[in-house]
Design an enzyme around this catalytic site. Structure first.
Site, PDB file in Angstrom:
ATOM      1  N   ARG A 126       0.562  -1.556   0.008  1.00  0.00           N
ATOM      2  CA  ARG A 126       0.130   0.144  -0.246  1.00  0.00           C
ATOM      3  C   ARG A 126       0.930   1.489   0.012  1.00  0.00           C
ATOM      4  O   ARG A 126       2.110   1.285   0.859  1.00  0.00           O
ATOM      5  CB  ARG A 126      -1.079  -0.022   1.377  1.00  0.00           C
ATOM      6  CG  ARG A 126      -1.948   0.358   1.807  1.00  0.00           C
ATOM      7  CD  ARG A 126      -2.827   0.801   0.711  1.00  0.00           C
ATOM      8  NE  ARG A 126      -4.170   1.339   1.364  1.00  0.00           N
ATOM      9  CZ  ARG A 126      -5.559   1.963  -0.210  1.00  0.00           C
ATOM     10  NH1 ARG A 126      -5.114   1.668  -1.276  1.00  0.00           N
ATOM     11  NH2 ARG A 126      -6.405   2.513   0.528  1.00  0.00           N
ATOM     12  N   THR A 414      -9.666   0.570 -10.591  1.00  0.00           N
ATOM     13  CA  THR A 414      -8.510   0.347  -9.531  1.00  0.00           C
ATOM     14  C   THR A 414      -8.829  -1.513 -10.604  1.00  0.00           C
ATOM     15  O   THR A 414      -9.606  -1.267 -11.144  1.00  0.00           O
ATOM     16  CB  THR A 414      -9.128  -0.632  -8.079  1.00  0.00           C
ATOM     17  OG1 THR A 414      -9.019   0.447  -7.691  1.00  0.00           O
ATOM     18  CG2 THR A 414      -8.331  -1.607  -7.316  1.00  0.00           C
ATOM     19  N   THR A 432      -4.236  -1.094  -7.671  1.00  0.00           N
ATOM     20  CA  THR A 432      -5.217   0.263  -7.612  1.00  0.00           C
ATOM     21  C   THR A 432      -4.111   1.746  -7.597  1.00  0.00           C
ATOM     22  O   THR A 432      -2.960   1.600  -7.266  1.00  0.00           O
ATOM     23  CB  THR A 432      -5.817   0.496  -6.299  1.00  0.00           C
ATOM     24  OG1 THR A 432      -6.457   1.803  -6.863  1.00  0.00           O
ATOM     25  CG2 THR A 432      -4.681   1.275  -5.032  1.00  0.00           C
ATOM     26  N   GLU A 434      -5.960   4.848  -7.087  1.00  0.00           N
ATOM     27  CA  GLU A 434      -7.124   5.052  -7.050  1.00  0.00           C
ATOM     28  C   GLU A 434      -7.744   5.639  -7.993  1.00  0.00           C
ATOM     29  O   GLU A 434      -8.815   4.635  -8.055  1.00  0.00           O
ATOM     30  CB  GLU A 434      -6.849   6.199  -5.508  1.00  0.00           C
ATOM     31  CG  GLU A 434      -7.865   6.323  -4.363  1.00  0.00           C
ATOM     32  CD  GLU A 434      -9.306   6.379  -4.679  1.00  0.00           C
ATOM     33  OE1 GLU A 434      -9.969   5.528  -4.432  1.00  0.00           O
ATOM     34  OE2 GLU A 434      -9.484   7.501  -4.985  1.00  0.00           O
ATOM     35  N   GLU A 451      -3.785   7.989  -3.691  1.00  0.00           N
ATOM     36  CA  GLU A 451      -4.747   7.312  -2.823  1.00  0.00           C
ATOM     37  C   GLU A 451      -4.557   8.102  -1.150  1.00  0.00           C
ATOM     38  O   GLU A 451      -5.064   6.899  -0.361  1.00  0.00           O
ATOM     39  CB  GLU A 451      -3.011   6.120  -2.514  1.00  0.00           C
ATOM     40  CG  GLU A 451      -3.389   4.614  -2.155  1.00  0.00           C
ATOM     41  CD  GLU A 451      -4.809   4.037  -2.282  1.00  0.00           C
ATOM     42  OE1 GLU A 451      -6.294   3.896  -3.201  1.00  0.00           O
ATOM     43  OE2 GLU A 451      -4.456   3.909  -4.001  1.00  0.00           O
ATOM     44  N   ASP A 454      -7.311   8.107   0.496  1.00  0.00           N
ATOM     45  CA  ASP A 454      -8.050   7.644   1.086  1.00  0.00           C
ATOM     46  C   ASP A 454      -8.422   7.537   2.347  1.00  0.00           C
ATOM     47  O   ASP A 454      -8.980   7.064   3.221  1.00  0.00           O
ATOM     48  CB  ASP A 454      -8.043   5.783   0.620  1.00  0.00           C
ATOM     49  CG  ASP A 454      -8.596   5.203  -0.132  1.00  0.00           C
ATOM     50  OD1 ASP A 454      -9.577   6.133  -1.124  1.00  0.00           O
ATOM     51  OD2 ASP A 454      -8.120   4.247  -0.988  1.00  0.00           O
ATOM     52  N   SER A 479     -10.470  -0.378   0.217  1.00  0.00           N
ATOM     53  CA  SER A 479     -11.441  -1.125   0.533  1.00  0.00           C
ATOM     54  C   SER A 479     -10.942  -2.261  -0.310  1.00  0.00           C
ATOM     55  O   SER A 479     -11.820  -3.152  -0.310  1.00  0.00           O
ATOM     56  CB  SER A 479     -13.015  -1.250  -0.259  1.00  0.00           C
ATOM     57  OG  SER A 479     -13.207   0.147   1.363  1.00  0.00           O
ATOM     58  N   GLY A 499     -13.992  -0.902  -7.649  1.00  0.00           N
ATOM     59  CA  GLY A 499     -15.231  -0.594  -7.438  1.00  0.00           C
ATOM     60  C   GLY A 499     -14.741  -0.438  -6.180  1.00  0.00           C
ATOM     61  O   GLY A 499     -16.171   0.020  -5.491  1.00  0.00           O
ATOM     62  N   GLY A 500     -13.588   0.549  -5.714  1.00  0.00           N
ATOM     63  CA  GLY A 500     -13.763   1.428  -4.705  1.00  0.00           C
ATOM     64  C   GLY A 500     -14.574   1.098  -3.289  1.00  0.00           C
ATOM     65  O   GLY A 500     -14.746  -0.398  -2.843  1.00  0.00           O
TER      66      GLY A 500
HETATM   67  N1  GLY Z   1      -8.336   3.304  -4.050  1.00  0.00           N
HETATM   68  C1  GLY Z   1      -9.098   2.336  -4.196  1.00  0.00           C
HETATM   69  C2  GLY Z   1      -9.048   1.630  -2.413  1.00  0.00           C
HETATM   70  O1  GLY Z   1      -7.989   1.146  -1.340  1.00  0.00           O
HETATM   71  O2  GLY Z   1      -9.759   0.674  -1.548  1.00  0.00           O
END
Ligand code: GLY
Length: 592
Positions: A126, A414, A432, A434, A451, A454, A479, A499-500
């Site tokens: 991440r 993503t 991703t 983002e 990112e 988020d 997510s 899909g966020g």
């Molecule tokens: N930016 C999408 C996620 O990390 O859920």
């Protein structure tokens, strides 16, 4: 063990209202591609998807978002490479042909089943907040949250990218092919050119104004001021150069090397919205190995990515709440949808309050998935109408802390990659940058992430801290829910989606479709979506799901129809490998 007592009721409204704000923004466009120049087997895989049929194979399989990327990975597997090798090849090609969704400027989570040891391992690649980031990063002078896209576009939203480090780590741990060979397909396509897919063209047209904020980005996606069109041949010499440097010097070229310096200069150099990413942030970046978070469901163990992702906890909570109910009536049954919708609302209430980077704030993962706690939460569903009020529960944990509900907005973009190799290793990776096109900044032929948005834009509410607030070096809550479903210690399915925050609903529904509704994977990914994230119950427009509108409204849900462009890529491991690719996007499953 302490219990969290007396959480202020005043903070409860926040997560729902942030969710409504996210609901108001259009999701990433769907679209299905036309791909010239691929071997017949790959176009046959697209045809199988169009016909609603799972792809079958005996030895190995890949399911991912673009046939060019699948082919790059398939060539690696056919040459004897592992799923780890193939993952590298797939990701570097996705970063070229589906650049808006993932790439070297972003981050990813990998869930890996290691056939030799029988272990399920997760790697956290991440993005991280720069050391100079403060909780005020996304607030104006009065301390009010910035408008979402004012925060996204430019350098401010860019976190330290993790994907290059993750790819290098994956290869070092489990690869058997020469590193440079895995980048060659990406180099060849970047230099030789690839046909712009209909979906990429559609997204460029839709995002033209924001893409124009950077000269470099505009010149690539809108040469001579006109957006690339479907079928145009696009070359990306800068990306080829990046891959050659990555092939030669490995991830060091990003973390302390020339590409890293260029990333930092670009982020800091944005005139009206500069970021605070530094060379120190790049050089201290590390991939983190974390324990997989597994939750039981119908005799299986559903294993995925724990904090900083909320994916595995939320999917696990939804399934745990549903375990005691009979869902066999299927996706068009109102009571089944009531149960799934309210199970998700309960999970999202907990997610909003408790989930964040557990290296920075205590997260009660065990308490949230504790069978006794979930049995209490599930009891709330034992009724005939929608829950009138949903709030976070009080899981057991060993820190007596008070968190306010989070307010971050995650929009859908993503990409997800599932791979099974001939040794039985399984990779499930969600990746991703983002938002679609990330921060809209480009370096070395790839886009930089946004990112950091988020994180919650607010750090406190009514004096109560928010777990997912920005802190230096922290990883924003995600997510993403890359998942491997296990049965008796063996993997039986790899699944995940973009899909966020809707990812959680897409993945949970697909698992229910396979385990409760007895569907094969292609049917499972094609089930019309109904997704509830603690706000509106979203029903997938132009599908049978909208027929549920009246019934769900009568039950007390607030219901809306909208495009729900998941990108599920699934492989079930049975006597054969069964692959499914989401019909809403351009991907395929392919195996041998
Ligand atoms: N930016 C999408 C996620 O990390 O859920």
């Amino acid at each position: 063990m302490f219990k969290v007592l007396g959480i202020l009721s005043v903070v409860l409204a926040g997560a729902a209202s942030a969710q409504q704000a996210a609901d108001a923004v259009e999701p990433e466009a769907g679209g299905v591609g036309a791909f010239d120049g691929l071997p017949a087997a790959f176009t046959a895989a697209l045809a199988a998807k169009d016909a609603g049929k799972a792809v079958l194979a005996s030895d190995w399989m890949i399911a991912a978002a673009n046939p060019h990327a699948v082919k790059a990975g398939a060539d690696v597997l056919a040459a004897g490479g592992t799923a780890a090798d193939a993952l590298v090849a797939v990701q570097v090609v996705l970063g070229l042909v589906e650049p808006q969704s993932s790439g070297l400027g972003g981050g990813a989570f990998l869930v890996w089943y290691d056939a030799a040891s029988g272990e399920v391992i997760t790697l956290d690649g991440r993005e991280t907040a720069p050391l100079a980031a403060t909780p005020r990063l996304f607030q104006d002078a009065a301390g009010e949250p910035l408008k979402f896209f004012d925060a996204v576009v430019g350098g401010r939203s860019v976190g330290t990218p993790g994907t290059p480090a993750l790819l290098a780590e994956v290869h070092a741990r489990w690869g058997n092919q020469p590193w440079a060979s895995l980048l060659q397909a990406g180099i060849d396509l970047a230099e030789g050119g690839f046909a712009v897919s209909p979906r990429l063209a559609k997204l460029v047209a839709r995002d033209a104004e924001r893409l124009a904020s950077s000269d470099v980005t505009a010149a690539y996606f809108m040469p001579d001021g006109v957006g690339v069109a479907a079928g145009d041949t696009l070359t990306n010499p800068a990306y080829a150069q990046t891959l050659r440097a990555f092939a030669l010097d490995g991830a060091d070229v990003f973390y302390g090397g020339s590409i890293g310096r260029e990333i930092v200069a670009t982020v800091q150099g944005v005139v009206d919205n500069p970021g605070v990413l530094s060379e120190v942030d790049m050089s201290i970046y590390r991939v983190k190995k974390r324990a997989a978070v597994c939750a039981p469901y119908r005799g299986h163990d559903v294993c995925g990515m724990g904090p900083p992702s909320s994916g595995a906890v939320a999917v696990g909570q939804i399934l745990a709440a549903l375990e005691g109910f009979d869902l066999s009536a299927g996706p068009q049954d109102l009571d089944v949808r009531r149960l799934m919708g309210d199970a998700a609302r309960l999970a999202f209430a907990d997610r909003g309050r408790y989930l964040a980077d557990s290296d920075y704030v205590p997260v009660p993962v065990t308490g949230l998935l504790d069978p006794a706690y979930m049995a209490e939460r599930a009891k709330l569903l034992d009724r005939e109408t929608a829950l009138e009020e949903v709030s976070a529960g009080e899981p057991a944990w060993d820190h007596a802390l008070l968190w306010a509900d989070d307010e971050s907005i995650e929009l859908p973009s993503t990409s997800h990659i599932s791979i099974v190799d001939s040794a039985g290793n399984v990779a499930s990776m969600t990746t991703t940058i983002e938002n679609g096109f990330g921060s809209r900044l480009m370096v070395g032929g790839f886009l930089l992430n946004n990112e950091l948005t988020d994180f919650s834009f607010r750090s406190h509410k009514d004096g109560v801290p928010i777990a997912n607030r920005i802190e230096p070096g922290k990883r924003p809550r995600s997510s993403m829910a890359p998942t491997i479903v296990m049965k008796d210690g063996k993997p039986v399915m790899a699944v995940g989606s973009p899909g966020g925050s809707r990812i959680i609903g897409y993945v949970a529904q697909t698992i229910v479709a396979v385990l409760d509704w007895g569907m094969d994977v292609q049917k499972a990914v094609s089930v019309p979506h109904a997704v509830n994230r603690f706000g509106t119950y979203d029903l997938e427009e132009d599908t049978a799901a909208v027929e549920l509108t009246e019934g769900l409204t009568a039950m007390g849900f607030e219901v809306g129809a909208r495009g729900l462009t998941s990108g599920l890529h699934v492989i079930a491991i049975r006597d054969k490998l069964h692959g499914g690719a989401d019909p809403r996007r351009e991907g395929i499953a392919y195996g041998r």
